[in-house]
Design a protein around this motif. Structure first.
Motif, short mmCIF file in Angstrom:
data_model
loop_
_atom_site.label_atom_id
_atom_site.label_comp_id
_atom_site.label_asym_id
_atom_site.label_seq_id
_atom_site.Cartn_x
_atom_site.Cartn_y
_atom_site.Cartn_z
N THR A 94 0.88 -0.99 -0.08
CA THR A 94 0.02 -0.12 0.09
C THR A 94 0.85 1.14 -0.07
N ASN A 95 1.92 1.13 0.67
CA ASN A 95 2.88 2.33 0.80
C ASN A 95 3.36 2.66 -0.50
N ASN A 96 3.77 1.45 -1.10
CA ASN A 96 4.45 1.67 -2.58
C ASN A 96 3.43 2.22 -3.45
N LEU A 97 2.03 1.89 -3.37
CA LEU A 97 1.23 2.49 -4.17
C LEU A 97 0.96 4.03 -4.09
N LEU A 98 0.83 4.31 -2.62
CA LEU A 98 0.73 5.77 -2.26
C LEU A 98 1.91 6.37 -2.69
N VAL A 99 3.22 5.97 -2.69
CA VAL A 99 4.18 6.89 -3.26
C VAL A 99 4.07 7.14 -4.67
N GLU A 100 3.63 6.08 -5.61
CA GLU A 100 3.32 6.14 -7.13
C GLU A 100 2.29 7.12 -7.19
N CYS A 101 1.04 7.19 -6.31
CA CYS A 101 -0.13 8.14 -6.63
C CYS A 101 0.33 9.71 -6.35
N ARG A 102 1.51 9.55 -4.94
CA ARG A 102 1.82 10.86 -4.74
C ARG A 102 2.80 11.68 -5.88
N THR A 103 3.53 10.68 -6.36
CA THR A 103 4.51 11.06 -7.50
C THR A 103 3.67 11.38 -8.84
N VAL A 104 3.01 10.72 -9.13
CA VAL A 104 2.32 10.97 -10.49
C VAL A 104 0.69 10.79 -10.54
N ARG A 105 0.15 12.08 -10.68
CA ARG A 105 -1.25 12.17 -10.04
C ARG A 105 -2.05 12.32 -11.56
N VAL A 106 -3.19 11.62 -11.65
CA VAL A 106 -4.15 11.80 -12.51
C VAL A 106 -4.96 13.09 -12.20
N LEU A 107 -4.99 13.86 -13.74
CA LEU A 107 -5.53 15.44 -13.35
C LEU A 107 -7.03 15.18 -13.51
N GLU A 108 -7.79 16.34 -13.45
CA GLU A 108 -9.08 16.33 -13.25
C GLU A 108 -10.06 15.92 -14.44
N ASP A 109 -10.97 15.40 -14.45
CA ASP A 109 -11.90 15.05 -15.87
C ASP A 109 -12.23 16.31 -16.40
N GLY A 110 -12.52 16.18 -17.69
CA GLY A 110 -12.74 17.20 -18.58
C GLY A 110 -11.88 18.02 -18.76
N LEU A 111 -10.63 17.69 -19.12
CA LEU A 111 -9.45 18.53 -19.20
C LEU A 111 -9.50 19.57 -20.70
N PRO A 112 -9.39 20.59 -20.56
CA PRO A 112 -9.38 21.14 -22.02
C PRO A 112 -8.28 20.70 -22.98
N LYS A 113 -8.38 21.01 -24.30
CA LYS A 113 -7.68 20.42 -25.27
C LYS A 113 -6.13 21.04 -25.04
N GLY A 114 -5.24 19.94 -25.06
CA GLY A 114 -3.95 20.33 -24.79
C GLY A 114 -3.34 19.82 -23.62
N CYS A 115 -4.33 19.58 -22.59
CA CYS A 115 -3.90 19.10 -21.28
C CYS A 115 -3.47 17.63 -21.32
N ARG A 116 -2.46 17.32 -20.36
CA ARG A 116 -2.05 15.83 -20.43
C ARG A 116 -2.89 15.22 -19.22
N LYS A 117 -3.12 14.03 -19.25
CA LYS A 117 -3.90 13.37 -18.33
C LYS A 117 -3.06 13.00 -16.83
N HIS A 118 -1.69 12.79 -16.94
CA HIS A 118 -1.04 12.60 -16.02
C HIS A 118 0.18 13.81 -15.69
N GLY A 119 0.27 13.96 -14.16
CA GLY A 119 1.25 15.09 -13.96
C GLY A 119 1.99 14.73 -12.83
N ALA A 120 3.25 15.22 -12.73
CA ALA A 120 4.07 15.27 -11.70
C ALA A 120 4.86 16.39 -11.16
N PHE A 121 5.65 16.65 -10.16
CA PHE A 121 6.40 17.81 -10.01
C PHE A 121 7.75 17.26 -9.80
N LEU A 122 8.80 18.16 -10.45
CA LEU A 122 10.19 17.83 -10.30
C LEU A 122 10.58 17.52 -8.91
#
Length: 485
Positions: free
Chosen positions: A29-57
């Protein structure tokens, strides 16, 4: 009698098994939480040009203190995000801070986004810059015969890549490299700030680029490229700090850029002598609009000198140059081969210039003695209209090649006011053919007035290029910073 483990009742043994299972579950579970914390699925209904996944450096160990190297953090982040290329793509956000880094490679279906308060700082540690072989259409490095350092931001064989930000800054710290270049201490070609090779759907916009070690933006062997809204700044005496150099590219849009440079603000290229001829990939179908240039020793827009794969269908309009050596300059020589043809320029405003029109048929630098001096370039269909220039030393310096004239030159509706220290001879013409209409001061005899007393405009295309209808992939939605529970 002794035992290594204490005696356990059946109840105690079952308790140990349960605790062990819980530990495994918590670890997973901790490994999954780390992955979720690192790469996040963005909000639904994204405007054109947005990516589905995102992360911070910072999710990958990035430290924005201006001192800690972040090269490994960028590599780790982009490697992780590359897994989402087929699932809506991914975006790496560089948050506010000063981020020191060496060269790093991008991936496909990817956006690199720099926050408006982020500064990307190029490392001066040469070990942070991988060495690449010379470009196949050049045959050698531009600075020396050996290979070249990779660019700060590099990518090859990519599809759909965006480099952008809130007008954030990328600082190349070029002084280190300029000094070594001037002292001839480098055996490799200096790095560029951004180079994308063999790629399709490339967008670079809304950034400030400072003090590149050499060229700033170099898309090469690529198609469907947009470079827009850049501020590019370098000292006017810095060596080879070209602004934007599309090289063996098709369908390119360069718009709304402000460039102060030690070399050409824009240089359209396609390979060097026998290497460019063999590679045979032209730069074609290029729109350049709303450019402002300051470059006292170089051109606003240069065509060449490396043009051995050919240059055709270049359209430039609404061009402003101040304290710049020349307007649109053609640079070629025997040995280049190929062609520069179907060039259309409309609406130039020039102030404090050495030349308005400049064509050079003897630009004689060559990669090695293996070039063919009989490989003559074809220069034809060069059109300029609606040009206003003031404080000009010389109206035109137009030199074709003996037995290889530059033909089809057209100039119309051109008004040039001369500087106090103007040249005695305003037009120097040789080995050219063409016409003028409404040009003042009157052009040389090799460019006669087509219909005296009547303005005959030079042609400018009315059709659109495919790249004109492509929208910038601007995304206003950023993934939320990670929350830890």
């Amino acid at each position: 009698m002794s035992f290594s483990q204490p005696f356990q009742t059946p109840h105690q043994a079952n308790k140990v098994v349960v605790l062990a299972l819980l530990s495994v579950i918590l670890l997973l579970t901790n490994n999954l939480l780390v992955e979720c914390r690192t790469v996040r699925v963005l909000e639904d209904g994204l405007p054109k040009g947005c990516r589905k996944h995102g992360a911070f450096l910072t999710d990958f160990g990035g430290v924005g203190d201006g001192k800690t190297p972040n090269t490994k953090a960028f590599a780790s982040a982009i490697a992780s995000l590359s897994k989402y290329a087929s699932d809506g793509g991914a975006e790496l956000i560089v948050p506010p801070g000063k981020w020191l880094t060496g060269s790093f490679n991008l991936t496909s279906n990817f956006t690199l986004y720099l926050d408006k308060d982020a500064v990307l700082i190029a490392s001066q540690d040469e070990s942070e810059w991988p060495v690449l072989p010379p470009l196949p259409s050049y045959g050698k490095g531009r600075d020396d015969t050996d290979g070249r350092f990779s660019s700060l931001i590099f990518g090859t064989n990519l599809t759909d890549v965006v480099i952008t930000g809130g007008n954030a800054t990328i600082d190349g710290q070029g002084a280190y490299w300029w000094e070594k270049f001037k002292k001839k201490e480098l055996k490799l070609t200096r790095p560029y700030l951004i180079e994308i090779m063999f790629s399709d759907q490339v967008q670079i916009f809304n950034l400030t680029l400072l003090n590149s070690p050499s060229w700033n933006v170099h898309p090469i062997y690529s198609s469907n490229v947009i470079v827009q809204g850049l501020t590019i700044l370098a000292p006017v005496d810095s060596p080879n700090t070209d602004g934007i150099n599309p090289d063996s590219c098709t369908n390119v849009r360069i718009e709304d850029n402000y460039i102060v440079s030690g070399d050409d603000c824009i240089a359209v290229k396609s390979g060097w002598d026998e290497y460019g001829i063999k590679f045979g990939m032209p730069t074609q179908h290029v729109n350049i609009r709303r450019l402002t240039c300051i470059s006292p020793d170089s051109a606003t827009i240069a065509l060449g000198s490396e043009m051995s794969g050919g240059i055709q269908d270049i359209r430039a309009e609404q061009i402003t140059a101040i304290n710049t050596e020349s307007g649109v300059r053609i640079k070629t020589a025997p040995g280049r081969g190929a062609f520069v043809k179907d060039i259309f320029v409309k609406g130039m405003t020039l102030k404090t210039m050495k030349y308005v029109f400049w064509m050079t048929g003897d630009y004689g630098s060559h990669p090695d003695p293996g070039y063919d001096p009989k490989a003559m370039p074809i220069v034809s269909g060069i059109n300029y209209r609606d040009v206003t220039a003031e404080d000009v030393q010389m109206s035109g310096n137009l030199a074709g090649i003996e037995k290889d004239k530059f033909t089809g030159i057209c100039m119309s509706n051109v008004s040039i006011s001369l500087a106090e220290k103007k040249k005695k001879v305003q037009w120097n013409c040789s080995n050219i053919e063409g016409f003028t209409s409404g040009v003042n001061p009157k052009a040389c005899d090799l460019l006669p007035d087509k219909q005296p007393g009547k303005l005959v405009p030079c042609p400018f295309p009315t059709d659109k290029l495919p790249i004109d209808d492509v929208e910038l992939k601007i995304c206003s939605i950023r993934p939320k910073p990670p929350r830890y529970y």
